[in-house]
Design a protein around this motif. Sequence first.
Motif, PDB file in Angstrom:
ATOM      1  N   UNK A 170      29.293 -83.966  -2.233  1.00 61.93           N
ATOM      2  CA  UNK A 170      28.405 -83.821  -1.010  1.00 61.93           C
ATOM      3  C   UNK A 170      28.124 -85.103  -0.193  1.00 61.93           C
ATOM      4  N   UNK A 171      28.478 -86.337  -0.939  1.00 64.53           N
ATOM      5  CA  UNK A 171      28.117 -87.555  -0.154  1.00 64.53           C
ATOM      6  C   UNK A 171      29.410 -87.828   0.877  1.00 64.53           C
ATOM      7  N   UNK A 172      30.452 -87.456   0.426  1.00 65.24           N
ATOM      8  CA  UNK A 172      31.667 -87.587   1.155  1.00 65.24           C
ATOM      9  C   UNK A 172      31.637 -86.479   2.530  1.00 65.24           C
ATOM     10  N   UNK A 173      31.179 -85.572   2.073  1.00 67.25           N
ATOM     11  CA  UNK A 173      30.916 -84.327   3.519  1.00 67.25           C
ATOM     12  C   UNK A 173      29.998 -85.138   4.330  1.00 67.25           C
ATOM     13  N   UNK A 174      28.831 -85.886   3.957  1.00 70.82           N
ATOM     14  CA  UNK A 174      28.011 -86.167   5.182  1.00 70.82           C
ATOM     15  C   UNK A 174      28.417 -87.721   5.577  1.00 70.82           C
ATOM     16  N   UNK A 175      29.583 -88.200   5.419  1.00 71.31           N
ATOM     17  CA  UNK A 175      29.890 -89.639   5.549  1.00 71.31           C
ATOM     18  C   UNK A 175      30.760 -89.557   6.762  1.00 71.31           C
ATOM     19  N   UNK A 176      30.217 -90.553   7.844  1.00 71.30           N
ATOM     20  CA  UNK A 176      31.110 -90.920   8.958  1.00 71.30           C
ATOM     21  C   UNK A 176      31.864 -92.079   8.586  1.00 71.30           C
ATOM     22  N   UNK A 177      33.062 -92.007   8.315  1.00 75.26           N
ATOM     23  CA  UNK A 177      33.877 -93.106   7.938  1.00 75.26           C
ATOM     24  C   UNK A 177      33.785 -94.205   8.849  1.00 75.26           C
ATOM     25  N   UNK A 178      33.976 -93.876  10.098  1.00 74.95           N
ATOM     26  CA  UNK A 178      34.445 -94.760  11.129  1.00 74.95           C
ATOM     27  C   UNK A 178      33.309 -95.722  11.472  1.00 74.95           C
ATOM     28  N   UNK A 179      31.917 -95.292  11.241  1.00 73.63           N
ATOM     29  CA  UNK A 179      30.774 -96.200  11.567  1.00 73.63           C
ATOM     30  C   UNK A 179      29.801 -96.417  10.273  1.00 73.63           C
ATOM     31  N   UNK A 180      29.787 -95.626   9.321  1.00 71.28           N
ATOM     32  CA  UNK A 180      28.797 -95.656   8.279  1.00 71.28           C
ATOM     33  C   UNK A 180      29.552 -96.387   6.988  1.00 71.28           C
ATOM     34  N   UNK A 181      28.844 -96.753   6.212  1.00 76.06           N
ATOM     35  CA  UNK A 181      29.021 -97.227   4.623  1.00 76.06           C
ATOM     36  C   UNK A 181      28.877 -96.218   3.882  1.00 76.06           C
ATOM     37  N   UNK A 182      29.573 -96.080   2.749  1.00 72.68           N
ATOM     38  CA  UNK A 182      29.714 -94.745   1.857  1.00 72.68           C
ATOM     39  C   UNK A 182      28.327 -94.384   1.587  1.00 72.68           C
ATOM     40  N   UNK A 183      27.632 -93.169   1.781  1.00 70.50           N
ATOM     41  CA  UNK A 183      26.268 -92.723   1.484  1.00 70.50           C
ATOM     42  C   UNK A 183      25.912 -93.133  -0.110  1.00 70.50           C
ATOM     43  N   UNK A 184      24.599 -93.561  -0.139  1.00 70.62           N
ATOM     44  CA  UNK A 184      24.286 -93.978  -1.535  1.00 70.62           C
ATOM     45  C   UNK A 184      23.949 -92.460  -2.204  1.00 70.62           C
ATOM     46  N   UNK A 185      24.212 -92.549  -3.543  1.00 71.00           N
ATOM     47  CA  UNK A 185      24.006 -91.302  -4.577  1.00 71.00           C
ATOM     48  C   UNK A 185      22.709 -91.629  -4.883  1.00 71.00           C
ATOM     49  N   UNK A 186      21.569 -90.947  -4.307  1.00 71.50           N
ATOM     50  CA  UNK A 186      20.105 -91.225  -4.822  1.00 71.50           C
ATOM     51  C   UNK A 186      19.948 -90.728  -6.281  1.00 71.50           C
ATOM     52  N   UNK A 187      19.603 -91.366  -7.136  1.00 69.94           N
ATOM     53  CA  UNK A 187      19.650 -90.869  -8.392  1.00 69.94           C
ATOM     54  C   UNK A 187      18.018 -90.517  -8.706  1.00 69.94           C
ATOM     55  N   UNK A 188      17.272 -89.983  -7.773  1.00 65.01           N
ATOM     56  CA  UNK A 188      15.842 -89.353  -8.077  1.00 65.01           C
ATOM     57  C   UNK A 188      15.596 -88.606  -9.354  1.00 65.01           C
ATOM     58  N   UNK A 189      14.796 -89.005 -10.182  1.00 62.94           N
ATOM     59  CA  UNK A 189      14.284 -88.279 -11.661  1.00 62.94           C
ATOM     60  C   UNK A 189      15.716 -88.127 -12.213  1.00 62.94           C
ATOM     61  N   UNK A 190      15.815 -86.843 -12.612  1.00 58.90           N
ATOM     62  CA  UNK A 190      16.638 -86.236 -13.280  1.00 58.90           C
ATOM     63  C   UNK A 190      18.218 -86.456 -12.538  1.00 58.90           C
ATOM     64  N   UNK A 191      18.398 -86.667 -11.611  1.00 58.15           N
ATOM     65  CA  UNK A 191      19.545 -87.175 -11.016  1.00 58.15           C
ATOM     66  C   UNK A 191      20.281 -88.343 -11.526  1.00 58.15           C
ATOM     67  N   UNK A 192      19.400 -89.019 -12.228  1.00 56.08           N
ATOM     68  CA  UNK A 192      19.926 -90.336 -12.753  1.00 56.08           C
ATOM     69  C   UNK A 192      20.789 -89.969 -14.165  1.00 56.08           C
ATOM     70  N   UNK A 193      20.708 -88.778 -14.476  1.00 55.74           N
ATOM     71  CA  UNK A 193      21.528 -88.571 -15.848  1.00 55.74           C
ATOM     72  C   UNK A 193      22.802 -89.023 -15.948  1.00 55.74           C
ATOM     73  N   UNK A 194      23.733 -88.903 -14.973  1.00 55.70           N
ATOM     74  CA  UNK A 194      24.952 -89.395 -14.958  1.00 55.70           C
ATOM     75  C   UNK A 194      24.889 -90.829 -15.382  1.00 55.70           C
ATOM     76  N   UNK A 195      23.936 -91.765 -15.029  1.00 61.98           N
ATOM     77  CA  UNK A 195      24.059 -93.193 -15.298  1.00 61.98           C
ATOM     78  C   UNK A 195      23.569 -93.220 -16.674  1.00 61.98           C
ATOM     79  N   UNK A 196      22.317 -92.563 -17.118  1.00 62.69           N
ATOM     80  CA  UNK A 196      21.649 -92.778 -18.167  1.00 62.69           C
ATOM     81  C   UNK A 196      22.708 -92.251 -19.560  1.00 62.69           C
TER      82      UNK A 196
END
Length: 457
Positions: A170-196
């Motif tokens: 999802x992050x890659x598909x929204x990323x314009x590599x020519x001008x932007x940094x790689x998008x942050x994967x925002x771990x709000x709430x349960x979305x932090x589970x991969x890190x936890x």
Amino acid sequence: MRDVSGVSALPAAAQVAKDDLPSPFWRAITSRRTAVLLCLLPLVYVDNPIIRLTPVADDSPVSYVPTAVLLGIALAVGGLGLVTGRIQRPRFALDGAVAALVVVAILAAIYGVARGNSRFYVLDDLFQILEFCAFYFVVTTLIFRTQDITFMLKAILLVTVACALTDFVTAYRSWNRAVDGFPRISPDGIRALPGLIFPVVVSVLVFTSLRRVWLGVAFALLLVWTVASLTRGLWFSNVAALTFLAIASSTKGDRLRLIRGLGLAVVAVAILAVPGILLAQQWAPHLLDYLEFRITYTPQQLLNPANRIEARRELEVIYVADDLMRSPLTTILGDGLGATYQGDTGYSAATLTFGDRHFIHDSYLAYWFRMGIPGLVIYLLLAWRFLATGLRQSRQAALPGLLTGLLASFVGVLTYSVTSDTLLRHPTGLFTALAMGAVFIVASDNAPSGAEPIHDV
């Protein structure tokens, strides 16, 4: 005259035994497979690749309502089994603390309503706490075998890895590599589970010999995801969890194995990542711009307390503490569930507003604010009892590596909760309850293989 009492008694005894047998429906809903399914469904529903592709947030009714229904069904099965005597549930070390948390939460809800707090926020706060307590009861009632716990944890790990992959795509598909940094994967709430869940993977990978290739792939993916989340709280929580893992290792050899394994992982990542990043920056010049910003932003936040944008976390603590210190009553009992405070909302000067706020980043401050000192103390005692008792029992259990990893992951959650409301929040509390139940279930499972489950008696 012929005595036929013995003959006539045989059919009667057989009829009594037949009547005592559970019905096919009861055997179906209390079988081990059904028990595992009842526990897995809420967990898989709240965090799966499909729901991550939708705008459904953790505080959405689409997340709350189905979870409540699934949890209610599991709770009804467990409660009915206990009432009828078909399920025999042993007592666990955390039962008293969890029951006390239920009582304090209900009293804090009544107190919140009496103070005029928003009924919606009161129900929201109460649901999140009771969800954790109810799921702890469900897991420790319906699940009793190590095999079932390990199956559930494998399923969750598989779904979590799939979620991490989904986030990258999802992050890659929204990323314009020519001008932007790689998008942050925002771990709000349960979305932090991969890190936890990362410390669990590390512990199992280092201390067991289970499917090292599969675990190695999961380790690498979750490590990259944690870094790409650009969440300093998650980074620090994993440092705390791995430190606990090294200290809690049962033998000196285990500690050396962990340190050596992590050292090799760091070297391997450096060898692969450094040239890979250099090559990638030729293809995407701004690849690491956002990462550099997050790192340099930290001292700005800490050293610029006058800026309402950069110092909003520190100001949040001041606003809530000021509310708590208004009177001895609020200092001791807090403001009740559903309480709000006056604070800043917004991430830029253009969107900055001052008004009622409900969300508090620091979980411990939130417990004090909403359940008072009694609620905060009870949760701290619950956390301490889980770690102390769980660590002692894990060293005598069949899978010490897995259990120590779950304990380390909980230490990570405790650390992360200083900067993100995670501990008893929906739906993270479901996974916390599972981890707590899993440690005690595995530690108490001494049944020989092939023994009949107590649910089917």
